[in-house]
Design a protein around this motif. Sequence first.
Motif, short mmCIF file in Angstrom:
data_model
loop_
_atom_site.label_atom_id
_atom_site.label_comp_id
_atom_site.label_asym_id
_atom_site.label_seq_id
_atom_site.Cartn_x
_atom_site.Cartn_y
_atom_site.Cartn_z
N UNK A 191 -5.34 -5.89 3.77
CA UNK A 191 -4.92 -4.78 4.62
C UNK A 191 -6.05 -3.80 4.83
N UNK A 192 -6.75 -3.42 3.78
CA UNK A 192 -7.79 -2.41 3.89
C UNK A 192 -8.96 -2.87 4.76
N UNK A 193 -9.15 -4.16 4.87
CA UNK A 193 -10.23 -4.67 5.73
C UNK A 193 -9.92 -4.52 7.22
N UNK A 194 -8.71 -4.10 7.54
CA UNK A 194 -8.33 -3.95 8.96
C UNK A 194 -8.36 -2.50 9.43
N UNK B 292 0.83 -1.20 0.00
CA UNK B 292 0.00 0.00 0.00
C UNK B 292 0.87 1.26 0.00
N UNK B 293 2.04 1.17 0.60
CA UNK B 293 2.95 2.31 0.71
C UNK B 293 4.09 2.26 -0.30
N UNK B 294 4.05 1.31 -1.23
CA UNK B 294 5.16 1.10 -2.15
C UNK B 294 4.87 1.72 -3.52
N UNK B 295 5.65 2.72 -3.94
CA UNK B 295 5.41 3.36 -5.24
C UNK B 295 5.71 2.45 -6.43
N UNK B 296 6.28 1.27 -6.19
CA UNK B 296 6.51 0.34 -7.30
C UNK B 296 5.21 -0.06 -7.98
N UNK B 297 4.12 0.10 -7.29
CA UNK B 297 2.85 -0.29 -7.89
C UNK B 297 2.41 0.66 -8.99
N UNK B 298 3.00 1.82 -9.09
CA UNK B 298 2.65 2.76 -10.15
C UNK B 298 3.66 2.66 -11.29
N UNK C 197 -12.63 8.05 1.70
CA UNK C 197 -11.96 7.44 2.85
C UNK C 197 -12.05 5.92 2.75
N UNK C 198 -11.06 5.24 3.31
CA UNK C 198 -11.04 3.77 3.27
C UNK C 198 -11.55 3.13 4.56
N UNK C 199 -12.05 3.93 5.49
CA UNK C 199 -12.39 3.36 6.80
C UNK C 199 -13.32 2.16 6.73
N UNK C 200 -14.37 2.22 5.94
CA UNK C 200 -15.37 1.14 5.98
C UNK C 200 -15.38 0.28 4.72
N UNK C 201 -14.33 0.35 3.92
CA UNK C 201 -14.36 -0.35 2.64
C UNK C 201 -14.51 -1.86 2.79
N UNK C 202 -14.05 -2.41 3.89
CA UNK C 202 -14.16 -3.85 4.09
C UNK C 202 -15.55 -4.32 4.44
N UNK C 203 -16.50 -3.40 4.58
CA UNK C 203 -17.86 -3.73 5.00
C UNK C 203 -18.89 -3.45 3.90
N UNK C 204 -18.43 -3.00 2.74
CA UNK C 204 -19.35 -2.57 1.69
C UNK C 204 -19.46 -3.61 0.58
N UNK D 156 -2.90 8.91 -2.16
CA UNK D 156 -4.26 9.45 -2.16
C UNK D 156 -5.08 8.98 -0.96
N UNK D 157 -4.55 8.03 -0.21
CA UNK D 157 -5.28 7.49 0.94
C UNK D 157 -4.32 7.42 2.13
N UNK D 158 -4.18 8.58 2.77
CA UNK D 158 -3.20 8.74 3.83
C UNK D 158 -3.87 8.55 5.20
N UNK D 159 -3.26 7.73 6.02
CA UNK D 159 -3.84 7.47 7.35
C UNK D 159 -4.04 8.75 8.13
N UNK D 160 -3.11 9.67 8.06
CA UNK D 160 -3.19 10.92 8.83
C UNK D 160 -4.24 11.89 8.29
#
Length: 378
Positions: A215-218, A95-101, A139-146, A111-115
């Motif tokens: 990860x996002x489900x947590x 999630x924090x690795x720019x290799x994915x781009x 926000x990603x807070x509830x994405x694991x529930x949708x 684009x989805x910063x914890x802070x």
Amino acid sequence: MFDGSAGRAVALAAVAALAVAVVGSLMRADRRQLSDVPTPGELKELRKLYAGTPATWPRPLLLPGANFTEMAPLRLLPRPEGKEQKLVQLGAELFNDPRLSASGHFACQSCHNRRLGWGDGLPTSFGHGRAEGRRNAPSLFTVGYKDALFWDGRAATLEEQALGPLGDGREMANAELAGVAQRVAGVTTYRARFSAITGRDDVQLSDVVNALAAFQRTLERQTRFDRFAAGDQKALSDEEVFGLHLFRTKAGCANCHNGPLLSDGKVHNIGLSFFGRKMEDLGRYGVTGNPIDAGDFRTPTLRHVSVTAPYMHNGIIPNLRGVVGFYEGGGGRVREERREEGDRAPLFEAARQNSPQLRPFKLTAPERAALVAFLNTL
């Protein structure tokens, strides 16, 4: 004398009349009139109405067509263990690795910063080549529930959702998604850790998106409102309980924001399509191609809403006070001068029809402050 059937009819009519009277009485109680600036005594009495479980709270005042589920504390997903936990840890690193781009300059967390409440704090996000997107990073807070993701609901799972930004030319810009897995596999530690989970020597794209999704489900966390709804009366102040009451009654928020996720899971037109203007976005129509969906967007959750500014699908409202003011006015409007003929005429007609769950209302300054205070507990 009445015969048996007539007697039963009279009895049923009497019961129905009594039921209507009882419901009417309850509704009047739910609409309990408070002073513009409620006294401590009034707030004490109001708190008593919300002292039990949500099932015992005063019924909300709903508009026709509202799809209401009682508000409740969210039951968090169980903590992952074993291989699932290892997958979560891998997902957090990816999630924090720019290799994915494609450029190696952008990670999911860009684009989805914890802070920043798992968003980016911007009205709309910037991605590959400084290209500006047209929608606010949700926000990603509830994405694991949708069961539907993105503002237009085009993805049904987190794994499907992850493919969107990876391949979008304005975001991570991977023209060939297979290259994502190849770059991850090129890192020895990634390859070894995936192998320990999957039992394979290679890394596939599905492995990468599965890790990101795990990860996002947590990410979801308990809120003060969760504690209050579970019985902790100290979790909310008197002003915040007043705000809760307004949320469910005068302000009408509960028409669309309800249930444990504080969302009805539906799409609504709140008048922000900007039809015929530079910022035009017809929402769900872009997915279905059905003109009736023009201007519809999914109801966002209000969980953690105090840390996820700015608001709306285009990020045009900077703070919660502005959101309350927007809804006080009954939402946005498509201007009559934007009317178009031909193929776009049905789109215009749909875009100008706001959801029936929207209607103007007027709050006093203390009521507005109480409602915003309550929103800060969610």
